[in-house]
Design a protein around this motif. Structure first.
Motif: not given
Length: 362
Positions: A199, A220, A222, A244
């Protein structure tokens, strides 16, 4: 009769004159170079590397890795030593303070290693319970309260790390940046032999994430206003449940998406330029969702990846361009020979607000 030639004796000051001419010639070359490097201040700027290593407890069966980098440039690659879970290298000025870095690591009773890395800011790693070990580079202070603390998954962290077992090894100063994948101020090296979930929260800056050779179970990522590249250069040996990526403003490039061996792939973009490379060969069916606001997305799919079907929202504001695909009806397209093939299926669900999507299958 011709008089014999007599060699003239050297002048007393001949050697000093030669040395003076040599020095003058050297100064003509050295002075411009000195001025150039002094003005640019790039090639030979002295710096040092501050390095911290997380040793193994030898009880880990899998890893959860959380990375928080609100600004700056970061590279993540699987290249640490066999004895380590991770190592973080950060560039610092020769005479300045050590950079702010926070590393926490604990192993649950179930054998799950939880690593939290914060670069420049500790906000992303705050937790209700203190993990096994934390230090800031310029203090090296170990913050541990007890020998047992609760974990996020209901188990407990048991640990036996003492201060001397946490390796803190500054690397000597070097004249200029190290060039590998690029010029990154921070480099996080990860173990590659354990099933891993990643993450990563990346803010401003440029980042490079290479997950080639790792056993990724979940990923993940971002990003904020940044430039990011994520690479799978070989088939993922572990079946990944979710891959993702949420990209904000800037540029984002993903390579080897089919290599990720993910059952589900999700990408969302805001305002920027995004390149999604579905390189590799599908090991199983993949369901992929791609949505964008005002950005521009290019999806490159090689035929060897598998057969492809595309569902897209065809409206007056969206813009789609398909190359190598056959439009079967409004909002649906497939690769040629889709119904006759038995290859794994890449199913794309495309959604575009006022952005542009270009899908290339060749």
């Amino acid at each position: 009769m011709v008089a014999p030639l007599v060699e003239a004796a050297p002048l007393a000051n001949e050697e000093p004159v030669k040395r003076m001419k040599t020095l003058q010639g050297f100064s003509r070359v050295a002075l411009p170079l000195f001025v150039f490097f002094a003005v640019t201040g790039v090639a030979y700027a002295a710096y040092r590397i501050v390095s911290h290593e997380i040793p193994r407890s030898n009880t880990e069966t899998r890893l959860n890795i959380h990375v928080y980098a609100p600004y700056g440039s970061l590279a993540i690659t699987p290249r640490t030593a066999q004895r380590s879970i991770a190592r973080l290298d950060m560039e610092a000025e020769e005479t300045g303070e050590d950079p702010a870095m926070y590393l926490r690591y604990g192993v649950s009773q179930a054998g799950v290693g939880n690593l939290r890395v914060s670069i420049g800011d500790d906000e992303g790693s705050l937790r209700e319970h203190r993990p096994v070990a934390m230090w800031r580079a310029n203090s090296e202070r170990l913050l541990v309260n007890t020998n047992y603390i609760s974990s996020d998954n209901g188990g407990g962290y048991s640990y036996g790390y003492e201060r001397n077992n946490i390796v803190t090894s500054p690397i000597p100063m070097h004249p200029g940046p190290v060039q590998q994948e690029g010029d990154y101020k921070a480099r996080l090296y990860l173990a590659r032999d354990l099933p891993t979930s990643l993450n990563a929260q990346l803010g401003f800056g440029e980042s490079y994430i290479d997950l080639t050779g790792m056993a990724m179970e979940r990923t993940y990522i971002e990003t904020g206003a940044s430039k990011v590249r994520v690479v799978f250069g070989a088939p993922n040996v572990a079946p990944m449940s979710v891959y993702q990526v949420s990209a904000g403003v800037g540029e984002c490039a993903l390579d080897g998406i089919c290599y990720s061996n993910a059952a589900k792939f999700e990408f969302s973009g805001g305002i920027g330029y995004y390149s999604l490379g579905f390189g590799g060969e599908l090991q199983r069916n993949m369901d992929a969702t791609v949505s964008v606001g005002l950005g521009k997305v290019t999806l490159n799919i090689p035929p060897q990846a598998g057969r492809v079907q595309v569902f897209y929202d065809d409206n007056m504001f969206s813009g789609y361009n398909f190359s190598g695909l056959a439009i079967r009806r409004s909002g649906y397209a497939t690769s040629v020979g889709f119904d006759r093939s038995t290859a794994p299926i890449l199913t794309l669900h495309l959604s575009s607000g006022m952005g542009k999507m270009n899908v290339v299958y060749r």
